[in-house]
Scaffold this active site. Structure first.
Site, PDB file in Angstrom:
ATOM      1  CE  LYS A 155      -4.385  -1.931   1.304  1.00 49.76           C
ATOM      2  NZ  LYS A 155      -5.407  -2.220   2.321  1.00 49.76           N
ATOM      3  NE  ARG A 167      -7.622  -8.297   0.420  1.00 49.23           N
ATOM      4  CZ  ARG A 167      -7.178  -7.540  -0.582  1.00 49.23           C
ATOM      5  NH1 ARG A 167      -6.134  -6.745  -0.417  1.00 49.23           N
ATOM      6  NH2 ARG A 167      -7.788  -7.568  -1.757  1.00 49.23           N
TER       7      ARG A 167
HETATM    8  N1  HH2 Z   1      -7.505  -3.849   0.945  1.00 45.96           N
HETATM    9  C1  HH2 Z   1      -7.880  -3.837  -0.346  1.00 45.96           C
HETATM   10  C2  HH2 Z   1      -8.971  -4.605  -0.788  1.00 45.96           C
HETATM   11  N2  HH2 Z   1      -9.637  -5.401   0.064  1.00 45.96           N
HETATM   12  N3  HH2 Z   1      -9.926  -6.279   2.242  1.00 45.96           N
HETATM   13  C3  HH2 Z   1      -9.565  -6.327   3.529  1.00 45.96           C
HETATM   14  N4  HH2 Z   1     -10.214  -7.126   4.390  1.00 45.96           N
HETATM   15  N5  HH2 Z   1      -8.519  -5.566   4.014  1.00 45.96           N
HETATM   16  C4  HH2 Z   1      -7.813  -4.735   3.203  1.00 45.96           C
HETATM   17  O1  HH2 Z   1      -6.890  -4.043   3.707  1.00 45.96           O
HETATM   18  C5  HH2 Z   1      -8.173  -4.659   1.828  1.00 45.96           C
HETATM   19  C6  HH2 Z   1      -9.268  -5.468   1.360  1.00 45.96           C
HETATM   20  C7  HH2 Z   1      -7.152  -2.970  -1.321  1.00 45.96           C
HETATM   21  O2  HH2 Z   1      -6.088  -3.648  -1.920  1.00 45.96           O
HETATM   22  P1  HH2 Z   1      -6.151  -4.359  -3.356  1.00 45.96           P
HETATM   23  O3  HH2 Z   1      -7.223  -5.393  -3.434  1.00 45.96           O
HETATM   24  O4  HH2 Z   1      -4.795  -4.886  -3.622  1.00 45.96           O
HETATM   25  O5  HH2 Z   1      -6.411  -3.197  -4.363  1.00 45.96           O
HETATM   26  P2  HH2 Z   1      -7.698  -2.752  -5.191  1.00 45.96           P
HETATM   27  O6  HH2 Z   1      -8.754  -2.355  -4.204  1.00 45.96           O
HETATM   28  O7  HH2 Z   1      -7.213  -1.610  -6.030  1.00 45.96           O
HETATM   29  O8  HH2 Z   1      -8.171  -3.924  -6.016  1.00 45.96           O
END
Ligand code: HH2
Length: 267
Positions: free
Chosen positions: A206, A240
């Site tokens: 992040k 995660r």
């Molecule tokens: N962060 C993201 C998405 N889902 N779920 C949980 N439980 N906790 C988190 O910190 C979290 C999450 C954001 O990251 P990412 O899926 O890599 O990115 P994007 O939302 O751009 O797909």
């Protein structure tokens, strides 16, 4: 928990796994690297991401969930704010619903999770719109406010019939938080753990890690590992991550150090 974004625009792995076969291969790689759970998402929640329609989200994630959720494979979690997507994913074999809106976007999702006997991960986000959440986030005391929010969402889920022991909580790193807020949430994570439910944490690659190190997304693995180990030591139990192998190694060593117990991997 390995991250599998079946999206064109996720902040780090966008566009890599839009193809079902590539997504399934990556899920297998993450499971082989030690992921117990694969978290499948079809809508980016990064600030500025465009919302995705339900038919589009279903088309992205359901074929992937169906193919990963096989006997002996990792548990599948569906990362969605839409009740229809959660329902179809659970029918396709997902056993965990990961909702970054904590049942605020689709309150009926709670009853669906309850009916399916599934687990859920309820996350804190400031406000209800990921597109605006990073516009000058403010708290009097970020940890107390996130904790109060998660306690209220846990009560809501249980009132809707979800088993309390099926609820995981997540402080929502980067979801309406400054660098200082993120660091304080990790530093005082024991206060969230004190709620009494398993705590999940998502720091992987992040932007606050980039702000601290000057590194680009793919170069934030060491920063991610540092935060996971600190969160583990403060009681987090679900991590995660995009980069499963380094996280598993680090947590294995951290776990052995903290508990004094370990097993030697067979391969
Ligand atoms: N962060 C993201 C998405 N889902 N779920 C949980 N439980 N906790 C988190 O910190 C979290 C999450 C954001 O990251 P990412 O899926 O890599 O990115 P994007 O939302 O751009 O797909």
């Amino acid at each position: 928990m390995g991250v599998l974004n079946v999206t064109p625009d996720s902040f780090s792995d966008g566009g890599l796994y839009l193809d079902t076969a590539a997504a399934v291969d990556h899920a297998k790689e993450m499971a082989a690297a030690g992921a117990d759970i694969v978290d499948v998402g079809g809508e980016s929640t990064r600030p500025g991401a465009e919302p995705v329609s339900e038919p589009e989200e279903l088309e992205r994630v359901i074929p992937v969930v169906e193919r990963i959720a096989t006997a002996g494979g990792p548990r599948v979690s569906i990362d969605t704010r839409k009740a229809g997507v959660a329902e179809a994913a659970m029918q396709a074999g997902a056993r965990i619903v990961n909702d970054v809106s904590a049942f605020r976007a689709s309150p009926e999702m709670a009853g669906l999770v309850a009916g399916a006997g599934a687990h859920c991960c309820l996350m804190h986000m400031l406000g209800d719109d990921p597109r605006k959440m990073q516009d000058d986030p403010r708290y009097d005391d970020v940890v107390s406010e996130v904790k109060a929010f998660l306690e209220e969402r846990l009560s809501f889920a249980v009132a809707e019939g979800v088993l309390e022991e099926h609820v995981w909580l997540d402080p929502g790193i980067g979801f309406g938080k400054t660098v200082a807020h993120n660091l304080e949430l990790i530093r005082r994570l024991d206060e969230i753990v004190a709620i009494g439910r398993p705590v999940a944490i998502g720091t992987s690659r992040k932007s606050f890690l980039g702000r601290l190190t000057g590194r680009s997304e793919a170069e934030r693995v060491a920063g991610t590992v540092a935060t996971n180990v600190l969160a583990y030591e403060r009681g987090a139990r679900i991590f995660r991550v995009h980069d499963v192998a380094p996280a598993v190694d680090a947590l294995r060593v951290a776990g052995a150090t903290v508990t004094g117990e370990w097993t030697i991997p067979t391969s």
